[in-house]
Design an enzyme around this catalytic site. Sequence first.
Site: not given
Lengths: 413, 413
Positions: A62, A313
């Site tokens: 992110k 991720s």
Amino acid sequence: MKTGKKTQLDLDAGLSDIQRARDVLKKYIQQTPLVYNQWLSETYDCQVYLKLENMHPIGSFKIRGATYKISTLSAEEKKLGVITASAGNHAQGVAWGSKKLNVSALIIMPRHAPLVKVANTKALGAEVQLHGDCYDDAYDTAKAMAKETGRIFIPAFEDKNIIAGQGTIGLELAEQADKIDFVIGSVGGGGLMAGVSAAIQALQPQVKIVACQALGSPSMIESIKLKKAIRLPSTETFADGIAVAQASEGIRKILSERVDQWIEIDEDSIAESVLTLLEKAKILVEGAGALPLAALNQTRNQIKGKKVVLIISGGNIDVNVLSRIIDLGLVRTGRRLRINVLIPDRPGSLSRLTDLIGKQEANILQAIHDRNEPFTKLDQTEVALTLETRGPEHSASIIKVLKNHVLRLELGR
Amino acid sequence: MKTGKKTQLDLDAGLSDIQRARDVLKKYIQQTPLVYNQWLSETYDCQVYLKLENMHPIGSFKIRGATYKISTLSAEEKKLGVITASAGNHAQGVAWGSKKLNVSALIIMPRHAPLVKVANTKALGAEVQLHGDCYDDAYDTAKAMAKETGRIFIPAFEDKNIIAGQGTIGLELAEQADKIDFVIGSVGGGGLMAGVSAAIQALQPQVKIVACQALGSPSMIESIKLKKAIRLPSTETFADGIAVAQASEGIRKILSERVDQWIEIDEDSIAESVLTLLEKAKILVEGAGALPLAALNQTRNQIKGKKVVLIISGGNIDVNVLSRIIDLGLVRTGRRLRINVLIPDRPGSLSRLTDLIGKQEANILQAIHDRNEPFTKLDQTEVALTLETRGPEHSASIIKVLKNHVLRLELGR
């Protein structure tokens, strides 16, 4: 239809957008490693590479989209500051990017957000306010406050520059490995896979995209099926990074064109994959980051002999949760055995029991011997045992031996 | 003196030896990542990079020395096969290298060797035999069997080619980062730091070498002090990868010239560093691999503003042990609170207690409410609580509130 088309074009980042994002991000973040994993490759009879997005300063990808998005704001917008709503990784991405770019950040988090994530976001220098009982309440508050305060709202996924930022993973992949056959990643809002697919398929058109969602939070998978973005009444998964109830129609359209296969993963498989990545790849992965590994089981035949990249991720998992996953995983894989045995309440009984276990070469992790347990006969006593064993076969043989020496043996939970 | 000199020259791998090793190893293993860690850098006010040797197929750097050593054997020697003694990582290194080079391997492990490590070594295709109660017994057996069988004995550290293999880490470091100020690594036998120091100081002479040993197993540190290789009567550390009792005189001489600073690390600091690397770097590290991080606390002043590389030597830690480290670490850092409280044995008492805890925003991980506990008065009952808190301050405030509402409160273990 026309609006839809427009939304999609507005959102869809192309190769040049992503290359621009990368030029900016190079100044702020290190390229993450792409590591070949021999154990997984042999287990699945293919070449498995792990893209370690958990190695970023904030522990997740992110950081890319948020930092790039903030960098694209005008000087005037930067002065106004930014605002977002998030319970986790996006909050930390916006906080980190704002600090680097010297922009004031206000993050609205739901009141029940994990204390660790609130603390981490504050530690990055952002102002944090707690509002509402769930993410959607926080989102509504943040949108309203953006209007009031003039702060620029930074979306978590439905934004072209956010998608371009996440897409830089695809550019790195194309440099780090040639002739990739499959890229497997998880989808919450879908910003990650929208960006990655754009970049990697532009550079290596042969790449097939496999996208996974949690069985308890399949907002995009359901939207793809219904050809229309839907909102789930609730999300139920411990993979909080991808617990997104409201799908984006624009991202649905992008992913419906680019994703070759959708896979749903149940909670047990996610937990098991977290444990496998810990033991076999020596990395800490959060639930959302573990789905791509779980997907290998469902794609075994297609991936045989192929080059497969799993996008790991993020790694922001609470160690209390990890501790429970380890415990459950050891029980599930037969390396931790919980049994309750009933033995005579006589001096020496417990000693004979533990001696027997020792001879079976099992390690006693916990023994609860409760003589006051009110539901057993006066001359009997129950012992709850947690044993460490070599695996299912060893566990089975221990059970067999013990059964012949105790009054009753039950498997514990 | 003359013999000593000869031993040292025999052992000391130079830059060209190490470059030769690298040319060979390139065919078999990937370069491991060197990752910048922002959290550690900010915490210690310097630039901290982690060399991730835990990412190797066998989870430790031992793959380098063992594979290179086996590759240097003549065709005839290879036919005879190899043999070694090891309880852990070296066993897996020899097994892995032998498989790659199509050489028969026999590994002697002590009978008490961790079951997981025996299984992993067998899974790599080596024959494993269990002999003796400790490493030294296994070593003696392996040496004797080498003579009997003609198999080539592969030492764990006291060998020039083993040292050259481990030294390839130093070559990679020199390519991955310029102007390194400190390289910090742990020492068991010392093969790792003998090789790494040779390579990195040849290429970047400014580099200072910091070497760490466990307080419970300081064989090399004591040998350096006494200017003579010693043997410890026993080793006491959970960092099994560096529990070496007998120091090598040849390696002592090499390290006495090259190491700038020696640091001893206690067990609690090793465990805490394992937890920190898990949470802040998202990597799984075994005890031996965590010492370099613990060393930062003792070198704070010297490293300020400098570029520091920590060699994360391996990640082969049993997840049962990890689970205990997490539990202890959370207790130590004040995020897990264990208390025993005495409350009136009346309906509603437990409910009032849990309600009070909920209002303090602590999470109840475990509550053992045992009305049959034989040492309390008839109208009282004890509850053992394990709570998850935000940290020491939060824990203290919870204790303060609870004390005013219960009959007695004691801190649990």
